[in-house]
Design an enzyme around this catalytic site. Structure first.
Site, PDB file in Angstrom:
ATOM      1  N   ASP A  49       0.806  -1.217   0.000  1.00 32.39           N
ATOM      2  CA  ASP A  49       0.000   0.000   0.000  1.00 32.39           C
ATOM      3  C   ASP A  49       0.843   1.273   0.000  1.00 32.39           C
ATOM      4  OD1 ASP A  49      -2.232  -1.648   0.077  1.00 32.39           O
ATOM      5  OD2 ASP A  49      -2.227  -1.704   2.263  1.00 32.39           O
ATOM      6  N   LYS A  57       2.057   2.320  -5.041  1.00 31.70           N
ATOM      7  CA  LYS A  57       2.828   1.824  -6.189  1.00 31.70           C
ATOM      8  C   LYS A  57       2.064   2.045  -7.493  1.00 31.70           C
ATOM      9  CE  LYS A  57       2.942  -2.303  -4.304  1.00 31.70           C
ATOM     10  NZ  LYS A  57       2.465  -2.038  -2.940  1.00 31.70           N
ATOM     11  N   LYS A  78       0.038   4.411  -8.424  1.00 33.19           N
ATOM     12  CA  LYS A  78       0.197   5.775  -8.922  1.00 33.19           C
ATOM     13  C   LYS A  78       1.590   5.967  -9.534  1.00 33.19           C
ATOM     14  CE  LYS A  78       1.580  10.171  -8.109  1.00 33.19           C
ATOM     15  NZ  LYS A  78       1.026  11.368  -7.519  1.00 33.19           N
ATOM     16  N   ASN A  88      -4.956 -10.024  -4.490  1.00 36.25           N
ATOM     17  CA  ASN A  88      -4.791  -9.477  -3.133  1.00 36.25           C
ATOM     18  C   ASN A  88      -4.269  -8.040  -3.216  1.00 36.25           C
ATOM     19  OD1 ASN A  88      -2.432 -10.544  -4.211  1.00 36.25           O
ATOM     20  ND2 ASN A  88      -1.617 -11.317  -2.285  1.00 36.25           N
ATOM     21  N   GLY A 143      -4.055  -4.081  -4.501  1.00 36.04           N
ATOM     22  CA  GLY A 143      -5.025  -3.039  -4.830  1.00 36.04           C
ATOM     23  C   GLY A 143      -4.273  -1.786  -5.226  1.00 36.04           C
ATOM     24  N   HIS A 144      -4.173  -1.542  -6.522  1.00 36.90           N
ATOM     25  CA  HIS A 144      -3.410  -0.396  -7.001  1.00 36.90           C
ATOM     26  C   HIS A 144      -4.352   0.636  -7.609  1.00 36.90           C
ATOM     27  CE1 HIS A 144       0.352  -3.183  -7.355  1.00 36.90           C
ATOM     28  NE2 HIS A 144      -0.129  -3.078  -6.141  1.00 36.90           N
ATOM     29  N   GLN A 149       2.123  -5.935  -3.228  1.00 37.30           N
ATOM     30  CA  GLN A 149       2.457  -6.124  -1.815  1.00 37.30           C
ATOM     31  C   GLN A 149       3.716  -5.316  -1.448  1.00 37.30           C
ATOM     32  OE1 GLN A 149       1.657  -9.433  -3.646  1.00 37.30           O
ATOM     33  NE2 GLN A 149      -0.322  -8.555  -3.179  1.00 37.30           N
ATOM     34  N   PRO A 184      -9.393  -0.914   7.789  1.00 41.05           N
ATOM     35  CA  PRO A 184      -8.539   0.208   8.184  1.00 41.05           C
ATOM     36  C   PRO A 184      -7.097  -0.271   8.271  1.00 41.05           C
ATOM     37  CG  PRO A 184     -10.038  -0.397   9.989  1.00 41.05           C
ATOM     38  CD  PRO A 184     -10.346  -1.305   8.834  1.00 41.05           C
ATOM     39  N   ASP A 231       2.348  14.629   1.334  1.00 41.46           N
ATOM     40  CA  ASP A 231       1.290  15.607   1.607  1.00 41.46           C
ATOM     41  C   ASP A 231       0.491  15.255   2.858  1.00 41.46           C
ATOM     42  OD1 ASP A 231       0.724  13.447  -0.290  1.00 41.46           O
ATOM     43  OD2 ASP A 231      -1.362  14.123  -0.192  1.00 41.46           O
TER      44      ASP A 231
HETATM   45  P1  IMO Z   1      -0.736  -3.972  -2.547  1.00 42.89           P
HETATM   46  O1  IMO Z   1      -0.194  -4.461  -3.844  1.00 42.89           O
HETATM   47  C1  IMO Z   1      -1.030  -4.555   1.729  1.00 42.89           C
HETATM   48  C2  IMO Z   1      -1.283  -8.640   3.259  1.00 42.89           C
HETATM   49  C3  IMO Z   1      -2.597  -9.059   3.905  1.00 42.89           C
HETATM   50  C4  IMO Z   1      -2.081 -10.040   4.940  1.00 42.89           C
HETATM   51  C5  IMO Z   1      -0.935 -10.723   4.223  1.00 42.89           C
HETATM   52  C6  IMO Z   1      -1.302 -12.061   3.594  1.00 42.89           C
HETATM   53  O2  IMO Z   1      -2.012  -3.246  -2.633  1.00 42.89           O
HETATM   54  O3  IMO Z   1       0.311  -3.212  -1.799  1.00 42.89           O
HETATM   55  P2  IMO Z   1      -2.686 -12.712   1.416  1.00 42.89           P
HETATM   56  O4  IMO Z   1      -4.121 -12.460   1.055  1.00 42.89           O
HETATM   57  O5  IMO Z   1      -1.703 -12.138   0.461  1.00 42.89           O
HETATM   58  O6  IMO Z   1      -2.399 -14.140   1.735  1.00 42.89           O
HETATM   59  O7  IMO Z   1      -2.489 -11.925   2.826  1.00 42.89           O
HETATM   60  O8  IMO Z   1      -0.510  -9.839   3.201  1.00 42.89           O
HETATM   61  N1  IMO Z   1      -1.407  -8.110   1.885  1.00 42.89           N
HETATM   62  C7  IMO Z   1      -1.287  -6.812   1.577  1.00 42.89           C
HETATM   63  N2  IMO Z   1      -1.131  -5.737   2.362  1.00 42.89           N
HETATM   64  N3  IMO Z   1      -1.061  -4.395   0.414  1.00 42.89           N
HETATM   65  C8  IMO Z   1      -1.185  -5.452  -0.400  1.00 42.89           C
HETATM   66  O9  IMO Z   1      -1.072  -5.344  -1.738  1.00 42.89           O
HETATM   67  C9  IMO Z   1      -1.353  -6.739   0.166  1.00 42.89           C
HETATM   68  N4  IMO Z   1      -1.524  -7.980  -0.312  1.00 42.89           N
HETATM   69  C10 IMO Z   1      -1.541  -8.815   0.742  1.00 42.89           C
HETATM   70  O10 IMO Z   1      -3.247  -7.962   4.481  1.00 42.89           O
HETATM   71  O11 IMO Z   1      -1.535  -9.351   6.038  1.00 42.89           O
HETATM   72 MG    MG Z   2      -3.269  -2.386  -1.377  1.00 43.43          MG
END
Ligand code: IMO
Ligand code: MG
Length: 438
Positions: free
Chosen positions: A23, A26, A28, A48, A50-51, A232, A312, A341
């Site tokens: 999170d 990435k 953007k 999993n 979310g971009h 991730q 959250p 910001d």
């Molecule tokens: P982006 O690409 C933040 C976290 C989950 C959990 C752990 C394992 O948007 O940055 P999973 O479903 O992968 O087996 O969950 O990894 N997790 C993320 N946390 N951003 C993500 O992706 C994530 N993808 C998985 O919250 O702690």
């Molecule tokens: Mg995410």
């Protein structure tokens, strides 16, 4: 032998990695840097991720597709290291195409594994049976990678051939149903129902499926500009993250090679993306977590709620000990700092520059997760900055306090900052050292 032709760029392959727990905005960053890219490539994870990309009023949410899919002329690649839910993929293609009008090309590696309904169910059951849940996204990611490692997965190549798919399903489903039952699952998955739903999905996915590794190898050979979009974050890496509170793949820079067939010798640059503070979703140690008003203030100001699950996010100060470890594991050649910001208006800001661990002070990131859970952050406090910085387009025009904050990050981590993001929109960015990127 003459070196391969390159189209005049010094560094045509760039890997973008989330530096901490995901999170980091990435999406953007990739969107900004995808301008002029020939390929954007996802290499690990699945839906999993979310971009988010904001273009004025339009908000695009990507889970499986590389964000470069938004750029006509850019080929988006789903690498063989990914696990792909076909329903989610088709839904996303439709949604993004409708909102964008025109899009780039899409290639899906036939080596990517298919996320099947039992994976999601197993993910949910396993979470409910764990003493302390990992807090997964419940998308079936872990169980799909388990099957891949266990050599019982269904690859895209199998999926798009109805007979092969049928045969694999017939072998696998009874075992999965027994497993689901043993774990307290309530009803059986039905073979006919799965075939009825998934065979038409396979038809729709088929046109995209190819030996993407060869396309990429040719592109690398021709000196094309290729952006590898990490999902991730490095601290969620199966081996180098905070095990077992990790994801089941390799979001680290090495994962880009494993997940696409990019040879390690052809990696030109690695950009680590971190937020000006730190966040984490799900369970696991997070030394700088702020379980107080400041944490809540950051969460509200940064709208820190998950794109994929709506949860959250846990918020805290930026952890430079963890960031330096991440730089070590990933070999960052530059850093991007996002959401600067969000901290605007804080009287003081903090950076964690050491841990107190069992009475000793250390700057070495504990790779034993139990030890990390005992680590207490030691902070440096710096003056904050204020005002709306989203319209600022040059590094020198940033508030002095912010520049000092950024300089401290560079100095501690030993990696130069190439990009500073000052807002959510594509335009709200400072490309301070573009020469370090491409
Ligand atoms: P982006 O690409 C933040 C976290 C989950 C959990 C752990 C394992 O948007 O940055 P999973 O479903 O992968 O087996 O969950 O990894 N997790 C993320 N946390 N951003 C993500 O992706 C994530 N993808 C998985 O919250 O702690
Ligand atoms: Mg995410």
């Amino acid at each position: 032998m003459a070196p391969p032709a390159r189209r005049g760029f010094l560094m045509p392959t760039l890997i973008i990695v989330g530096a901490l727990w995901g999170d980091e905005a990435k999406g953007k960053l990739v969107d900004v840097l995808a301008e002029g890219a020939d390929y954007t490539v996802r290499f690990s994870g699945g839906n999993n991720a979310g971009h988010t990309v904001r273009l004025g009023e339009k908000v695009f949410r990507f889970h499986l597709l590389p964000t470069g899919f938004l750029r006509p002329g850019c080929t988006a690649v789903i690498g063989g290291g990914m696990v792909v839910c076909p329903k989610s993929l088709l839904h996303e293609i439709e949604e993004v195409s409708a909102l964008a009008g025109s899009t780039g090309n899409l290639l899906v590696s036939g080596s990517a594994h298919v996320v099947m309904p039992w994976h999601e169910r197993l993910d949910c059951l396993e979470e409910s049976l764990r003493a302390e849940g990992i807090g997964t996204t419940r998308k079936g990611i872990g169980p799909a990678y388990e099957d891949k490692a266990g050599r019982r997965g269904i690859r895209m190549f199998d999926f798009i051939h109805p007979e092969r798919f049928r045969t694999r399903l017939r072998e696998i489903l009874p075992v999965k149903n027994s497993l689901l039952k043993a774990m307290g699952g309530e009803d059986d998955l039905n073979e006919d129902a799965i075939l009825e739903e998934y065979l038409p999905l396979a038809e729709r996915v088929r046109p995209y499926v190819t030996d993407a590794e060869h396309h990429l190898a040719e592109a690398v050979g021709a000196g094309r500009r290729i952006l590898f979009e990490g999902a991730q974050g490095a601290m969620l890496d199966l081996d180098y993250g905070t095990y077992p509170y990790v994801t089941s793949s390799h979001p680290t820079a090495g994962g880009a090679c494993m997940g696409t067939g990019l040879p390690p010798t052809r990696v030109d640059a690695v950009l680590g993306v971190c937020v000006a503070y730190a966040t984490r979703v799900g369970s696991g140690p997070f030394p700088t977590e702020l379980d107080d008003e400041t944490g809540e203030r950051i969460r509200q100001a940064g709208r820190e709620f998950g794109t994929t699950t709506g949860r959250p996010r846990r918020c805290g100060w930026l952890d430079l000990v963890a960031l330096r470890y991440s730089a070590q594991v990933n070999g960052f050649t530059s850093l991007a700092v996002t959401r600067a910001d969000v901290l605007s208006g804080f009287q003081e800001v903090r950076l964690c520059t050491a841990y107190d661990l069992d009475g000793e002070r250390t700057q070495r990131f504990p790779t034993d997760t139990d030890a990390l859970a005992r680590a207490k952050p030691v902070y440096e406090t710096l003056p904050g900055w204020s005002g709306d910085i989203s319209a600022i387009r040059t590094y020198d025009a940033l508030p002095e306090a912010l520049r000092r904050f950024l300089a401290r990050i560079e100095e501690f981590v030993g990696v130069p900052i190439a990009v500073v993001s000052t807002g959510a929109d594509r335009s709200e960015v400072i490309l301070h050292h573009p020469e370090l990127l491409w």
